[in-house]
Design a protein around this motif. Structure first.
Motif, PDB file in Angstrom:
ATOM      1  N   ALA A 122      33.921  35.114  40.393  1.00 28.67           N
ATOM      2  CA  ALA A 122      35.347  35.112  40.055  1.00 28.67           C
ATOM      3  C   ALA A 122      35.852  36.548  40.159  1.00 28.67           C
ATOM      4  O   ALA A 122      35.077  37.489  39.991  1.00 28.67           O
ATOM      5  CB  ALA A 122      35.551  34.594  38.636  1.00 28.67           C
ATOM      6  N   ALA A 123      37.137  36.696  40.434  1.00 32.33           N
ATOM      7  CA  ALA A 123      37.704  38.044  40.532  1.00 32.33           C
ATOM      8  C   ALA A 123      39.181  38.006  40.200  1.00 32.33           C
ATOM      9  O   ALA A 123      39.832  36.965  40.295  1.00 32.33           O
ATOM     10  CB  ALA A 123      37.498  38.600  41.946  1.00 32.33           C
ATOM     11  N   GLY A 124      39.700  39.162  39.820  1.00 31.52           N
ATOM     12  CA  GLY A 124      41.129  39.292  39.555  1.00 31.52           C
ATOM     13  C   GLY A 124      41.839  39.724  40.834  1.00 31.52           C
ATOM     14  O   GLY A 124      41.362  40.605  41.551  1.00 31.52           O
ATOM     15  N   GLY A 125      42.969  39.109  41.122  1.00 32.74           N
ATOM     16  CA  GLY A 125      43.690  39.408  42.359  1.00 32.74           C
ATOM     17  C   GLY A 125      44.526  40.667  42.242  1.00 32.74           C
ATOM     18  O   GLY A 125      45.287  40.841  41.283  1.00 32.74           O
ATOM     19  N   THR A 199      35.622  45.206  29.827  1.00 35.19           N
ATOM     20  CA  THR A 199      37.074  45.135  29.621  1.00 35.19           C
ATOM     21  C   THR A 199      37.760  44.866  30.951  1.00 35.19           C
ATOM     22  O   THR A 199      37.258  45.244  32.013  1.00 35.19           O
ATOM     23  CB  THR A 199      37.595  46.479  29.060  1.00 35.19           C
ATOM     24  OG1 THR A 199      37.025  47.533  29.845  1.00 35.19           O
ATOM     25  CG2 THR A 199      37.198  46.664  27.606  1.00 35.19           C
ATOM     26  N   TYR A 200      38.923  44.232  30.887  1.00 32.65           N
ATOM     27  CA  TYR A 200      39.744  44.082  32.074  1.00 32.65           C
ATOM     28  C   TYR A 200      40.520  45.384  32.304  1.00 32.65           C
ATOM     29  O   TYR A 200      40.586  46.241  31.419  1.00 32.65           O
ATOM     30  CB  TYR A 200      40.693  42.885  31.916  1.00 32.65           C
ATOM     31  CG  TYR A 200      39.954  41.559  31.855  1.00 32.65           C
ATOM     32  CD1 TYR A 200      39.257  41.084  32.963  1.00 32.65           C
ATOM     33  CD2 TYR A 200      39.938  40.796  30.693  1.00 32.65           C
ATOM     34  CE1 TYR A 200      38.571  39.881  32.917  1.00 32.65           C
ATOM     35  CE2 TYR A 200      39.252  39.592  30.632  1.00 32.65           C
ATOM     36  CZ  TYR A 200      38.562  39.135  31.751  1.00 32.65           C
ATOM     37  OH  TYR A 200      37.881  37.959  31.703  1.00 32.65           O
ATOM     38  N   GLU A 201      41.124  45.497  33.482  1.00 36.22           N
ATOM     39  CA  GLU A 201      41.731  46.754  33.904  1.00 36.22           C
ATOM     40  C   GLU A 201      43.042  47.045  33.165  1.00 36.22           C
ATOM     41  O   GLU A 201      43.804  46.131  32.847  1.00 36.22           O
ATOM     42  CB  GLU A 201      42.030  46.719  35.418  1.00 36.22           C
ATOM     43  CG  GLU A 201      40.790  46.649  36.276  1.00 36.22           C
ATOM     44  CD  GLU A 201      39.989  45.374  36.068  1.00 36.22           C
ATOM     45  OE1 GLU A 201      40.604  44.295  35.987  1.00 36.22           O
ATOM     46  OE2 GLU A 201      38.757  45.474  35.953  1.00 36.22           O
ATOM     47  N   THR A 202      43.305  48.331  32.985  1.00 32.77           N
ATOM     48  CA  THR A 202      44.650  48.731  32.556  1.00 32.77           C
ATOM     49  C   THR A 202      45.580  48.556  33.760  1.00 32.77           C
ATOM     50  O   THR A 202      45.113  48.410  34.913  1.00 32.77           O
ATOM     51  CB  THR A 202      44.692  50.221  32.136  1.00 32.77           C
ATOM     52  OG1 THR A 202      44.377  51.016  33.284  1.00 32.77           O
ATOM     53  CG2 THR A 202      43.719  50.511  31.004  1.00 32.77           C
ATOM     54  N   ALA A 216      40.916  42.541  45.481  1.00 32.75           N
ATOM     55  CA  ALA A 216      40.483  41.863  44.255  1.00 32.75           C
ATOM     56  C   ALA A 216      39.508  42.757  43.520  1.00 32.75           C
ATOM     57  O   ALA A 216      38.913  43.664  44.106  1.00 32.75           O
ATOM     58  CB  ALA A 216      39.821  40.524  44.592  1.00 32.75           C
ATOM     59  N   VAL A 217      39.368  42.501  42.221  1.00 31.18           N
ATOM     60  CA  VAL A 217      38.468  43.327  41.411  1.00 31.18           C
ATOM     61  C   VAL A 217      37.592  42.417  40.556  1.00 31.18           C
ATOM     62  O   VAL A 217      38.058  41.405  40.038  1.00 31.18           O
ATOM     63  CB  VAL A 217      39.273  44.336  40.540  1.00 31.18           C
ATOM     64  CG1 VAL A 217      40.345  43.660  39.700  1.00 31.18           C
ATOM     65  CG2 VAL A 217      38.350  45.135  39.624  1.00 31.18           C
ATOM     66  N   GLY A 218      36.323  42.773  40.459  1.00 35.35           N
ATOM     67  CA  GLY A 218      35.409  41.957  39.661  1.00 35.35           C
ATOM     68  C   GLY A 218      34.246  42.775  39.137  1.00 35.35           C
ATOM     69  O   GLY A 218      34.070  43.945  39.509  1.00 35.35           O
ATOM     70  N   MET A 219      33.463  42.124  38.261  1.00 31.49           N
ATOM     71  CA  MET A 219      32.413  42.838  37.517  1.00 31.49           C
ATOM     72  C   MET A 219      30.999  42.414  37.936  1.00 31.49           C
ATOM     73  O   MET A 219      30.068  42.556  37.151  1.00 31.49           O
ATOM     74  CB  MET A 219      32.572  42.562  36.017  1.00 31.49           C
ATOM     75  CG  MET A 219      33.943  42.870  35.455  1.00 31.49           C
ATOM     76  SD  MET A 219      34.060  42.327  33.740  1.00 31.49           S
ATOM     77  CE  MET A 219      35.818  42.426  33.451  1.00 31.49           C
ATOM     78  N   ILE A 241      39.889  33.678  43.011  1.00 27.75           N
ATOM     79  CA  ILE A 241      40.856  34.530  42.308  1.00 27.75           C
ATOM     80  C   ILE A 241      41.280  33.768  41.046  1.00 27.75           C
ATOM     81  O   ILE A 241      42.024  32.788  41.112  1.00 27.75           O
ATOM     82  CB  ILE A 241      42.082  34.834  43.212  1.00 27.75           C
ATOM     83  CG1 ILE A 241      41.637  35.516  44.517  1.00 27.75           C
ATOM     84  CG2 ILE A 241      43.112  35.677  42.460  1.00 27.75           C
ATOM     85  CD1 ILE A 241      40.932  36.849  44.355  1.00 27.75           C
ATOM     86  N   SER A 242      40.735  34.199  39.929  1.00 30.53           N
ATOM     87  CA  SER A 242      40.934  33.439  38.687  1.00 30.53           C
ATOM     88  C   SER A 242      42.212  33.857  37.960  1.00 30.53           C
ATOM     89  O   SER A 242      42.701  33.138  37.104  1.00 30.53           O
ATOM     90  CB  SER A 242      39.734  33.653  37.765  1.00 30.53           C
ATOM     91  OG  SER A 242      39.548  35.034  37.544  1.00 30.53           O
ATOM     92  N   ASN A 243      42.729  35.025  38.326  1.00 31.46           N
ATOM     93  CA  ASN A 243      43.935  35.556  37.678  1.00 31.46           C
ATOM     94  C   ASN A 243      44.486  36.643  38.585  1.00 31.46           C
ATOM     95  O   ASN A 243      43.771  37.148  39.451  1.00 31.46           O
ATOM     96  CB  ASN A 243      43.566  36.163  36.320  1.00 31.46           C
ATOM     97  CG  ASN A 243      42.500  37.238  36.457  1.00 31.46           C
ATOM     98  OD1 ASN A 243      41.310  36.922  36.580  1.00 31.46           O
ATOM     99  ND2 ASN A 243      42.901  38.484  36.464  1.00 31.46           N
ATOM    100  N   THR A 244      45.726  36.974  38.394  1.00 30.58           N
ATOM    101  CA  THR A 244      46.283  38.064  39.198  1.00 30.58           C
ATOM    102  C   THR A 244      46.603  39.251  38.294  1.00 30.58           C
ATOM    103  O   THR A 244      46.923  39.083  37.119  1.00 30.58           O
ATOM    104  CB  THR A 244      47.559  37.619  39.936  1.00 30.58           C
ATOM    105  OG1 THR A 244      48.459  37.074  38.984  1.00 30.58           O
ATOM    106  CG2 THR A 244      47.236  36.568  40.985  1.00 30.58           C
TER     107      THR A 244
END
Ligand code: HPA
Length: 284
Positions: A122-125, A199-202, A216-219, A241-244
Motif C-alpha cells: 500500500a502507498a500514499g498518493g 508516522t505519516y508525512e507532514t 507515491a510514498v510508502g514504508m 494507492i490507499s490514500n492521497t
C-alpha cells in the motif's frame, strides 16, 4: 542462538542455510516466483489453493510481523500455471528492525531457487491525478532515508554490494504485472519514495517528495527490492494507492483506512495470483 546472534552480519550465510533448509522441507520444493503481500493484500489468497504453509516463527531468522494485517506465513500456492511462493505478511523497519533483518526472507528465497520477487503493498498518493484504490506499478524508487541493507555486508560467495540499481524494475515485468490485471482497473506506472515511518508525512514532506519526482510514498519493500537485485532476482512491485497526500490529505488517515481501501481493491482483482503466475511463466 538468540535472534540478534542469528542476524549478525557474520552469521548471515549460516542463517540463510538454516532458513532455506526449513523452507525446502516444509514446502516440498520451492517455486521460482515469490509474491509478498503487504497491508490488505492477503485478500488475494484463496485458502483452498494453499498446498503447504509454514509460519515465520518456525523459520530460523525470519522476523515476526507485529502489524495488524500481516499474518507471517510462507505459502506454497497452486495456480493454473503451476506453483508460486506467497509471503503472507511483511515486516517493516518501523517495527524496530534493520533493513537487513526485514530483507532476510529474500536471502532465504534466493537460496531455495526463487528467481523473481513481486511485491504488493500500500502507498500514499503524491501524484495529484491518483485517487484511492488506484494501482501503481513501480517503475523506479527513491531510497534516501533508510539504512541500506547491504551496508557492511562482507560475505564469501556473494556478489559485490555495489549493485547497479539503474533499471531495476524491468519493463517486461512491469508489463506482466499490468497485463495480469482485469481490464478497467485504474493503473499507472510511477516512482515510489521509501520512508521509514511509522508516522505519516507532514505536508512539507509530501510536497518535498513530490518535487523530488515521487508519485507515491510508502514504508515498505524497497530494502527487499535492493537485496533481491543484489542476489540476481528479477524485481517487480505494485502498490494500491490507499490514500492521497496531494493536492490535499484525506482527513483521518489511519492504518485501518489503508487496510480497508487496499482490501477492497484486492477483492476486486481476486484471481490476480493466477494471472500473474501465467504472465510470469513467459519470463522465467
Ligand atoms: N505514507 C506512507 N506510507 C503509506 C501511506 C502514506 O500516506 N499510505 C500507505 N502507506
Amino acid at each position: 542462538m538468540g535472534e540478534m546472534d542469528l542476524m549478525s552480519k557474520g552469521d548471515l550465510a549460516q542463517s540463510v542455510e538454516l532458513a532455506a533448509e526449513v523452507l525446502t522441507k516444509h514446502l516440498a520444493g520451492v517455486p521460482r516466483l515469490a509474491v509478498t503481500l503487504g497491508s490488505g493484500w492477503d485478500e488475494l489468497v484463496d485458502e483452498s489453493r494453499v498446498e503447504s504453509a509454514v509460519d515465520f516463527k518456525d523459520i530460523p531468522g525470519f522476523p515476526i510481523p507485529t502489524v495488524e494485517g500481516h499474518r507471517g506465513r510462507v505459502l506454497k500456492v497452486i495456480t493454473e500455471s503451476g506453483h508460486i511462493l506467497v509471503q503472507d505478511g511483511r515486516i517493516h523497519c518501523y517495527e524496530g528492525l534493520s533493513s537487513l533483518e526485514v530483507s532476510f526472507p529474500v536471502f532465504a528465497y534466493a537460496r531455495c531457487g526463487v528467481k523473481a520477487l513481486v511485491m504488493l503493498s500500500a502507498a500514499g498518493g503524491l501524484n495529484p491525478l491518483y485517487i484511492p484504490g488506484d494501482l501503481m506499478i513501480v517503475r523506479d524508487h527513491i531510497f534516501l532515508f533508510g539504512d541500506n541493507p547491504l551496508e557492511g555486508l562482507k560475505l564469501d560467495g556473494y556478489p559485490s554490494v555495489h549493485v547497479n540499481l539503474s533499471g531495476i524494475y524491468k519493463t517486461e515485468w512491469q508489463e506482466a504485472l499490468k497485463s495480469a490485471l482485469p481490464s478497467g482497473v485504474r493503473c499507472e506506472h510511477g516512482v515510489y519514495a521509501y520512508v521509514k515511518g511509522p508516522t505519516y508525512e507532514t505536508d512539507a514532506e509530501a510536497a518535498f517528495l513530490r518535487m523530488a519526482g515521487a508519485d507515491a510514498v510508502g514504508m515498505s519493500s524497497i530494502p527487499e527490492a535492493m537485496c533481491a537485485a543484489f542476489l540476481g532476482l528479477e524485481v517487480a512491485m505494485m502498490c494500491c494507492i490507499s490514500n492521497t497526500l496531494l493536492p490535499s490529505r484525506a482527513l483521518g488517515l489511519s492504518h485501518e483506512e489503508v487496510l480497508k481501501v487496499t482490501r477492497n481493491r484486492a477483492q476486486s482483482i481476486r484471481g490476480y495470483l493466477d494471472s500473474l503466475a501465467a504472465q510470469a511463466c513467459a519470463l522465467l
